[in-house]
Write a protein that holds these residues in place. Structure first.
Motif, mmCIF file in Angstrom:
data_model
loop_
_atom_site.group_PDB
_atom_site.id
_atom_site.type_symbol
_atom_site.label_atom_id
_atom_site.label_comp_id
_atom_site.label_asym_id
_atom_site.label_seq_id
_atom_site.Cartn_x
_atom_site.Cartn_y
_atom_site.Cartn_z
ATOM 1 N N LEU A 70 0.827 -1.207 0.000
ATOM 2 C CA LEU A 70 0.000 0.000 0.000
ATOM 3 C C LEU A 70 0.865 1.262 0.000
ATOM 4 N N PRO A 71 0.435 2.313 -0.698
ATOM 5 C CA PRO A 71 1.240 3.540 -0.789
ATOM 6 C C PRO A 71 1.575 4.159 0.567
ATOM 7 N N GLU A 72 0.611 4.187 1.476
ATOM 8 C CA GLU A 72 0.866 4.804 2.784
ATOM 9 C C GLU A 72 1.957 4.056 3.551
ATOM 10 N N THR A 73 2.018 2.746 3.397
ATOM 11 C CA THR A 73 3.070 1.953 4.039
ATOM 12 C C THR A 73 4.438 2.329 3.478
ATOM 13 N N ILE A 74 4.513 2.476 2.174
ATOM 14 C CA ILE A 74 5.776 2.851 1.528
ATOM 15 C C ILE A 74 6.178 4.263 1.948
ATOM 16 N N LEU A 75 5.231 5.178 1.942
ATOM 17 C CA LEU A 75 5.525 6.569 2.318
ATOM 18 C C LEU A 75 6.039 6.641 3.752
ATOM 19 N N ARG A 76 5.391 5.910 4.674
ATOM 20 C CA ARG A 76 5.844 5.900 6.067
ATOM 21 C C ARG A 76 7.224 5.266 6.200
ATOM 22 N N ALA A 77 7.494 4.227 5.410
ATOM 23 C CA ALA A 77 8.808 3.567 5.474
ATOM 24 C C ALA A 77 9.914 4.545 5.081
ATOM 25 N N TYR A 78 9.677 5.355 4.041
ATOM 26 C CA TYR A 78 10.690 6.336 3.636
ATOM 27 C C TYR A 78 10.841 7.441 4.670
ATOM 28 N N GLU A 79 9.738 7.868 5.268
ATOM 29 C CA GLU A 79 9.828 8.873 6.335
ATOM 30 C C GLU A 79 10.640 8.343 7.506
ATOM 31 N N ASN A 80 10.367 7.107 7.910
ATOM 32 C CA ASN A 80 11.095 6.504 9.035
ATOM 33 C C ASN A 80 12.571 6.307 8.694
ATOM 34 N N ALA A 81 12.854 5.844 7.476
ATOM 35 C CA ALA A 81 14.245 5.641 7.065
ATOM 36 C C ALA A 81 14.991 6.975 7.020
ATOM 37 N N GLY A 82 14.307 8.011 6.579
ATOM 38 C CA GLY A 82 14.931 9.338 6.534
ATOM 39 C C GLY A 82 15.193 9.903 7.910
ATOM 40 N N ALA A 83 14.344 9.579 8.864
ATOM 41 C CA ALA A 83 14.502 10.084 10.232
ATOM 42 C C ALA A 83 15.736 9.497 10.915
ATOM 43 N N ILE A 84 16.095 8.258 10.560
ATOM 44 C CA ILE A 84 17.253 7.633 11.217
ATOM 45 C C ILE A 84 18.522 7.689 10.363
ATOM 46 N N SER A 85 18.418 8.071 9.114
ATOM 47 C CA SER A 85 19.580 8.087 8.222
ATOM 48 C C SER A 85 20.362 9.394 8.350
ATOM 49 N N ARG A 86 21.673 9.266 8.402
ATOM 50 C CA ARG A 86 22.546 10.441 8.386
ATOM 51 C C ARG A 86 23.111 10.683 6.993
ATOM 52 N N ASP A 87 22.910 9.718 6.098
ATOM 53 C CA ASP A 87 23.466 9.825 4.752
ATOM 54 C C ASP A 87 22.504 10.448 3.746
ATOM 55 N N PHE A 88 21.226 10.552 4.120
ATOM 56 C CA PHE A 88 20.221 11.063 3.189
ATOM 57 C C PHE A 88 19.210 11.940 3.914
ATOM 58 N N LEU A 89 18.713 12.944 3.208
ATOM 59 C CA LEU A 89 17.625 13.773 3.701
ATOM 60 C C LEU A 89 16.364 13.336 2.977
ATOM 61 N N VAL A 90 15.315 13.051 3.726
ATOM 62 C CA VAL A 90 14.056 12.604 3.134
ATOM 63 C C VAL A 90 12.956 13.566 3.565
ATOM 64 N N HIS A 91 12.255 14.109 2.574
ATOM 65 C CA HIS A 91 11.134 15.016 2.829
ATOM 66 C C HIS A 91 9.901 14.441 2.154
#
Length: 166
Positions: A20-41
């Motif tokens: 589902l799209p919302e699951t994917i969108l949340r996964a990228y938000e969560n990955a961006g919150a913990i990643s120091r190598d990438f900025l995710v908006h």
């Protein structure tokens, strides 16, 4: 992802998956919150992934993902690699100015030929503007090559988040 030497300066791709799209969108938000190598908006159904400011240069690419679902079809992820919107707008502005000046020179050339006046200056202007356009294309190609390794980093981040969901 294969980067060709075509006129494509901003490579695009399309993926389909059953998540589902919302699951994917949340996964990228969560990955961006913990990643120091990438900025995710995130903005609605759009995800923008870029490198941290300290690692960016003029031609640094960013990855724009649009994630959506149409009724019973699988979720579609459309991606676009390109420079920052500011750089892209400036680049397109220069192309637009060169085109307008080229067209003005063409009108001036046609007018001088019709009036049997000297058409040296408009012809030289058109040739120079054409060379400027070629220079802009070469600059874009150099920028694409400069950001190629960063595009691969963005791609690996894209797939690492998707693989965790599968």
């Amino acid at each position: 992802m294969e980067l060709s030497n075509d006129i494509v300066l901003r490579p695009r791709f399309k993926l389909e998956c059953a998540i589902l799209p919302e699951t994917i969108l949340r996964a990228y938000e969560n990955a961006g919150a913990i990643s120091r190598d990438f900025l995710v908006h995130r903005s609605d159904d759009h995800i923008f992934i870029s490198l941290p400011k300290k690692e960016q240069h003029f031609w640094s690419p960013q990855l724009h993902l649009e994630i959506y679902k149409i009724e019973t079809q699988p979720t579609v992820i459309r991606g676009l690699y390109g420079p920052s919107p500011t750089v892209w707008t400036l680049f397109m502005f220069f192309h637009f100015i060169v085109f307008i000046l080229f067209m003005a020179s063409a009108v001036w050339l046609y007018t001088n030929i019709t009036l049997t006046l000297s058409y040296t200056f408009p012809l030289v202007g058109m040739i120079l503007l054409f060379l400027v356009w070629i220079g802009l294309y070469i600059a874009g190609s150099i920028g694409k090559k400069t950001g190629k390794t960063e595009m691969y980093k963005l791609q690996s981040f894209l797939y690492s988040v998707l693989n965790k969901l599968l």
